[in-house]
Design an enzyme around this catalytic site. Structure first.
Site, PDB file in Angstrom:
ATOM      1  N   TYR A  80       0.962  -1.346   0.298  1.00 50.89           N
ATOM      2  CA  TYR A  80       0.089  -0.202  -0.251  1.00 50.89           C
ATOM      3  C   TYR A  80       0.943   1.465   0.137  1.00 50.89           C
ATOM      4  CZ  TYR A  80      -4.704  -1.946   0.669  1.00 50.89           C
ATOM      5  OH  TYR A  80      -5.767  -2.603   0.580  1.00 50.89           O
ATOM      6  N   ASP A  93     -12.380  -9.354   5.886  1.00 53.22           N
ATOM      7  CA  ASP A  93     -13.018  -8.981   4.565  1.00 53.22           C
ATOM      8  C   ASP A  93     -14.166 -10.494   4.507  1.00 53.22           C
ATOM      9  OD1 ASP A  93     -13.535  -6.192   4.140  1.00 53.22           O
ATOM     10  OD2 ASP A  93     -13.820  -6.897   1.319  1.00 53.22           O
ATOM     11  N   LYS A 153       3.019 -15.194   1.582  1.00 58.39           N
ATOM     12  CA  LYS A 153       3.390 -15.737   0.737  1.00 58.39           C
ATOM     13  C   LYS A 153       4.639 -16.130   0.657  1.00 58.39           C
ATOM     14  CE  LYS A 153       0.991 -17.523  -2.839  1.00 58.39           C
ATOM     15  NZ  LYS A 153       0.190 -18.419  -2.950  1.00 58.39           N
ATOM     16  N   ASP A 212      -6.216  -6.958   4.341  1.00 60.23           N
ATOM     17  CA  ASP A 212      -7.996  -6.608   4.084  1.00 60.23           C
ATOM     18  C   ASP A 212      -8.324  -7.144   3.492  1.00 60.23           C
ATOM     19  OD1 ASP A 212      -9.046  -4.355   2.991  1.00 60.23           O
ATOM     20  OD2 ASP A 212      -8.027  -4.081   0.855  1.00 60.23           O
ATOM     21  N   ASP A 272      -3.321 -17.959   0.952  1.00 61.06           N
ATOM     22  CA  ASP A 272      -4.159 -18.435   0.575  1.00 61.06           C
ATOM     23  C   ASP A 272      -5.242 -19.664   0.956  1.00 61.06           C
ATOM     24  OD1 ASP A 272      -1.219 -19.780  -0.070  1.00 61.06           O
ATOM     25  OD2 ASP A 272      -2.285 -20.493  -2.059  1.00 61.06           O
TER      26      ASP A 272
HETATM   27  C1  IPM Z   1     -10.380  -1.441   4.329  1.00 58.17           C
HETATM   28  C2  IPM Z   1     -10.725  -0.356   3.432  1.00 58.17           C
HETATM   29  C3  IPM Z   1      -9.382   0.266   2.982  1.00 58.17           C
HETATM   30  C4  IPM Z   1      -8.532  -0.356   2.907  1.00 58.17           C
HETATM   31  C5  IPM Z   1      -9.615   1.208   1.273  1.00 58.17           C
HETATM   32  C6  IPM Z   1     -11.597   2.001   1.752  1.00 58.17           C
HETATM   33  C7  IPM Z   1      -8.552   1.733   1.605  1.00 58.17           C
HETATM   34  O1  IPM Z   1     -11.162  -1.113   2.255  1.00 58.17           O
HETATM   35  O2  IPM Z   1     -10.221  -0.618   5.632  1.00 58.17           O
HETATM   36  O3  IPM Z   1      -9.741  -2.033   4.128  1.00 58.17           O
HETATM   37  O4  IPM Z   1      -8.250  -0.708   1.152  1.00 58.17           O
HETATM   38  O5  IPM Z   1      -7.050  -0.807   3.519  1.00 58.17           O
HETATM   39 MG    MG Z   2     -10.677  -3.158   3.167  1.00 65.14          MG
END
Ligand code: IPM
Ligand code: MG
Length: 368
Positions: A145, A257, A196, A253, A229
């Site tokens: 990032y 999710d 990885k 990230d 993975d």
């Molecule tokens: C998160 C989001 C952010 C990220 C975005 C909005 C930049 O997806 O906080 O997980 O990728 O970190």
């Molecule tokens: Mg995210």
């Protein structure tokens, strides 16, 4: 009762449903101020697309300095399709990345907890997810990032090349691993570290540095290494094998999710981003719901404010030393769910559908 003087909380509502969910948090802080003799000064500011519209930048210096001066930042959400065509540096997300980077919030805690009242809301079978309680610790200020060089550049044959760089140093790896080990000590003493290392040198380093910290300082922790993975697959196959997962910025990230969705209730999951403790024991921090700005339902008073309310509870616990109040708030949320109140996103048969503000009011009712 003790007056907690001059404690500043900064609320950055942001875009989409951000203002609606943060409004409920503000009501709750005001309730605590009024009833518990806490004395938080609430400050507010624009961030994300809304800041761009007004100031042509996703975060102004003024708001950034307010963040530096406050004890904790609570952020709603940033972004939306209408900002997609903006150049990179003006995008709403840049505000978030700037706050993370400049406040040095290197450890992002994302709990994935399956609320017993919502077991049926998951797309996985109840026996796989009931009782699930995972903590994902995502490195937040390094990796691909932020690595340099980065950019898009022209190359021969009228083609272009996109470049991002993935780097990690010993210190960056060990300080986030330390957070994971310390959390695991208060949980089930198990940490799974994901990278990885089969294809990336930075992954090999990650594995070695996490292991070496464990061997030096956390001998009682059961440390397991897993390729990222495989971890994605294991999270769906048997999520309850995990206690604390520690991983880099990008994998974190994605995996967070996935883990959030296991619980069936993205609208309920808070997160904390923490920096290092200074010599006075203070820690810089920002708290956000895991869900995004959900522009499709913005402005309709139907969003679920619970993730943001639980983010306040994490702030009370991790930044403000107010465990009792945090427990009280968590309990109020549980009671409202026990009573069958549901916002639209978690609505099911025989439950009572309520709006964003009704959910906030019901939680305050239980606090009282
Ligand atoms: C998160 C989001 C952010 C990220 C975005 C909005 C930049 O997806 O906080 O997980 O990728 O970190
Ligand atoms: Mg995210």
């Amino acid at each position: 009762m003790i007056k907690v003087k001059d404690r500043k909380l900064l609320l950055l509502a942001g875009d989409g449903i951000g203002p609606e969910v943060v409004r409920e948090v503000k009501k709750i802080i005001e309730w605590f101020n009024k009833n518990k003799s806490l004395d938080f000064k609430i400050e507010e500011g624009l961030v994300g697309g809304i800041s761009y519209e007004k100031h042509k930048t996703p975060i102004t210096d003024e708001v950034f300095y307010k963040a530096l001066e406050s004890e904790a930042v609570i952020l709603g959400a940033v972004g939306g399709p209408k900002y997609d065509s903006l150049e990179f540096s003006k995008r709403p997300e840049r505000a978030l990345l700037k706050l993370r980077k400049e406040l040095k919030l290197f450890a992002n805690l994302r709990p994935a907890i399956c609320f017993k009242q919502l077991v049926e809301a998951s797309s996985l079978k109840p026996e796989i997810i009931s009782g699930l309680d995972i903590m994902i610790v995502r490195e937040l200020t390094g990796g691909i990032y932020f690595g340099e060089p980065r950019g898009i550049e022209p190359i021969e044959n009228n083609e272009r090349k996109g470049v991002n760089t993935h780097t990690y140093t010993t210190n960056e790896i060990q300080r986030v691993a330390r957070v994971a080990f310390d959390l695991a000590k208060k949980r089930k003493n198990k940490v799974t570290s994901c990278e990885k290392s089969n294809v990336m040198e930075a992954g090999v380093l990650w594995r070695e540095e996490v292991q070496s910290l464990r061997d030096k300082e956390y001998k009682k922790i059961d440390l397991e290494h897993m390729l990222a993975d495989n971890c994605a697959m294991q999270l769906l196959r048997n999520p309850k094998q995990f206690d604390v997962i520690v991983t880099d910025n990008l994998f974190g990230d994605i995996l967070s999710d996935e883990a959030a969705m296991l619980t069936g209730s993205l609208g309920l999951l808070p997160s904390a981003s923490l920096g290092a403790r200074d010599k006075n024991g203070k820690i810089r921090s920002m708290y956000e719901p895991v869900h995004g700005s959900a522009p499709d339902i913005a402005g309709k008073n139907i969003a679920n404010p619970i993730a943001t309310i639980l983010s306040l509870s994490m702030a009370l616990r991790y930044s403000l030393d107010l465990d009792k109040e945090a427990n009280q708030l968590d309990k109020a949320v549980q009671s409202v769910l026990d009573d069958g109140l549901r916002t639209k996103d978690i609505m099911s048969k025989n439950k009572k559908e309520v709006s964003t503000s009704q959910m906030g009011d019901a939680i305050i009712n239980y606090l009282s």
